[in-house]
Enzyme design. Sequence first.
Site, short mmCIF file in Angstrom:
data_model
loop_
_atom_site.label_atom_id
_atom_site.label_comp_id
_atom_site.label_asym_id
_atom_site.label_seq_id
_atom_site.Cartn_x
_atom_site.Cartn_y
_atom_site.Cartn_z
N GLU B 63 0.75 -1.09 0.11
CA GLU B 63 -0.06 -0.23 0.15
C GLU B 63 0.86 1.31 -0.09
OE1 GLU B 63 -0.72 -2.55 1.79
OE2 GLU B 63 -2.51 -3.42 1.24
N HIS B 132 -11.16 -5.18 10.06
CA HIS B 132 -11.88 -4.83 8.87
C HIS B 132 -13.19 -4.19 8.82
CE1 HIS B 132 -9.07 -7.54 7.23
NE2 HIS B 132 -9.32 -7.58 5.89
#
Lengths: 322, 329
Positions: B63, B132
């Site tokens: 990322e 998440h």
Amino acid sequence: MKAEEGQHLLYQMQLIRRFEEKSAEQYTKAKIRGFLHLYIGEEAVAVGVIQALTDEDSILSTYREHGHALARGLSAESVMAEMYGKKEGCSMGRGGSMHLFDASKRFYGGNAIVSGHLPLAVGMALALKKQNKKNITCCFFGEGAAAEGEFHESMNLAALWNVPVLFVCENNLYAMGTALKYTHSILELEKKGMAYGIDSVAVDGMNLMAVINAANKAVTKIKKTGKPYFLVCNTYRFRAHSMFDAELYRDKSEVEEWKKRDPIAIFKKYLLQEKLTTEQEIAIIEARIESEVQRAVDFAESGTLESIEDLTKFVYSKKTEL
Amino acid sequence: MKEITKITYREALKQGVREALQNDERVFLMGEDVGRYGGAFAVSKGLLQEFGEDKIMDVPLSESGFVGAGIGAAVAGMKPIVEVMTVNFGLLAMDQIVNNAATLLHMSGGQMNVPVVIRMGCGIGRQLAAQHSHSWEPLFAHIPGLIVLSAGTHEDARHMLAKALKSPDPVIVFEYTSMLNIEKEIPVNITRVDISKAKVRKVGKDISIITYGIGVYKCMDAANELASIGIDTEVVDLRILRPLDEETILASVSKTHKALIVEDAWKSVSISSEISARIMEKIFYELDAPVLRLAGVEVPIPYPLHLEDASVPQKNDIINAVKKMLNHD
Ligand SMILES: Cc1ncc(C[n+]2csc(CCOP(=O)(O)OP(=O)(O)O)c2C)c(N)n1
């Protein structure tokens, strides 16, 4: 290998397989929710590596960790109950499939941020070193994780500090739907460990005996030198990435080809050939697993849900003294 | 006559991306699993086949690396749409976003623009547990130099991206994964939205309900139910979280004299605390009642459904809060 040992290893792999098949079933019945990542096809890695560890060694894993948890000795009941979100689960139901924890078994998760647990593993190994302990920390992750900065930072730190970590890369060729060749400039992942001066070995992760030999060697070496070790297990996941995956990125024929190398079938054949077991004994093992898995489901079904009043539990320790 | 079409939130996002790729040679999409997998949430399904590998780039799990590369490509004249699968992984790119995207213009004394668009799925609601389920709009809205958008409706999901790509400065677009399958009607003849402004989704006089993202439909549902018992609420969809459209917020509250702010993000140091403070600073004497906030309970989101639901405000909580503020029984 002794017959008993061989049969136990077969039992472990088969338990993982059946447990997960059952989990998938329970998922389609909406008993299990959230993400569910199956390990089916990769069982030889968890079983082969974890047998090389002692109970004093620590284990960290990813969201695809049912296999590691079971191989570590977490009960099928406590894992299934966790996936049901029940209080009797190994993480009190708070974590679900991706966050299995059992500190008493030195099983430290269940991390769902890819590569997030690698620095943690290095730190835990650093602590062992500072405390002059002889144990090691074993850290499982996928080849996708090996592209993250945290992988590289962790490798460097572990080598720099000479800490006893066993890095186990489970190279199942796909990170979600993106194949190894689209995510890594070098396909022999073990070379990445070598770049940091770490002993690095690749092994056929579909062959339990090969994994066992490699893992035993690795652990012996780490215990002797106190240094990190990188073990790449080349394997394959037979199932989708998670229950939401339409598998557009690979051919069914590729999966079928790999299924010919099913680690459980290979090991069964090996045991029979070496006369370490018989078809009858295998049938007994399988029957035992059937009832163990059923017991796990029953246990989860009859478990309890935490009360909503307890929602904010476990945010801080009971006694936070500042 | 207003022409209407039915569309899922997923399809709305996809059409936005597709249109952007068609309209500007400089636009390309990069992100984990955007190509061969078809997008983690199937938003970009089929786009690789349509536009090719040059425009639809699968990237490794990295990322910080690929968001940074997107920022670099933007600096050098491209118009990248960088998809960070979900905000949950966005923190791995946070350094690039905060220390490069948000600061290059300033540090260079105005010489370097960073016209990058970073899309992130976010939100709670699918039992994905603590790592998440994040609602981190406030973290990003904290950063000067960023423009932070929140697509709380299908219309915005469809049209926000085109506007975001016009920005010379970095834009973060939050998309809500629990809404992907939801179908809604959107007008066909509206082809652009004004992303610099909050939007009053329902006009009313009794109280202002101010919200964004996943809160928009929740509040609209609550507002409709309240209407059936004679309570006339105004629903303000913030839509742009940085810079905040203070004008629209203050005008609404000055009219209704009551404000309820609703969000899923943790309550402390949040969008709602910011808005509450601004109301207090700017129009305190317009208020007939203290500002009330409904926000996320301060707990990592638990996996079981009943605990997950209890972690964020639900429609009934909104209804009850409004009734309480209006002394309605
Ligand atoms: C930092 C981060 N980025 C993205 C994701 C989304 N995601 C979850 S699993 C996965 C693929 C990981 O592949 P790999 O490391 O090879 O492990 P495998 O799933 O194959 O076991 C991705 C992209 C994530 N969980 N964390």
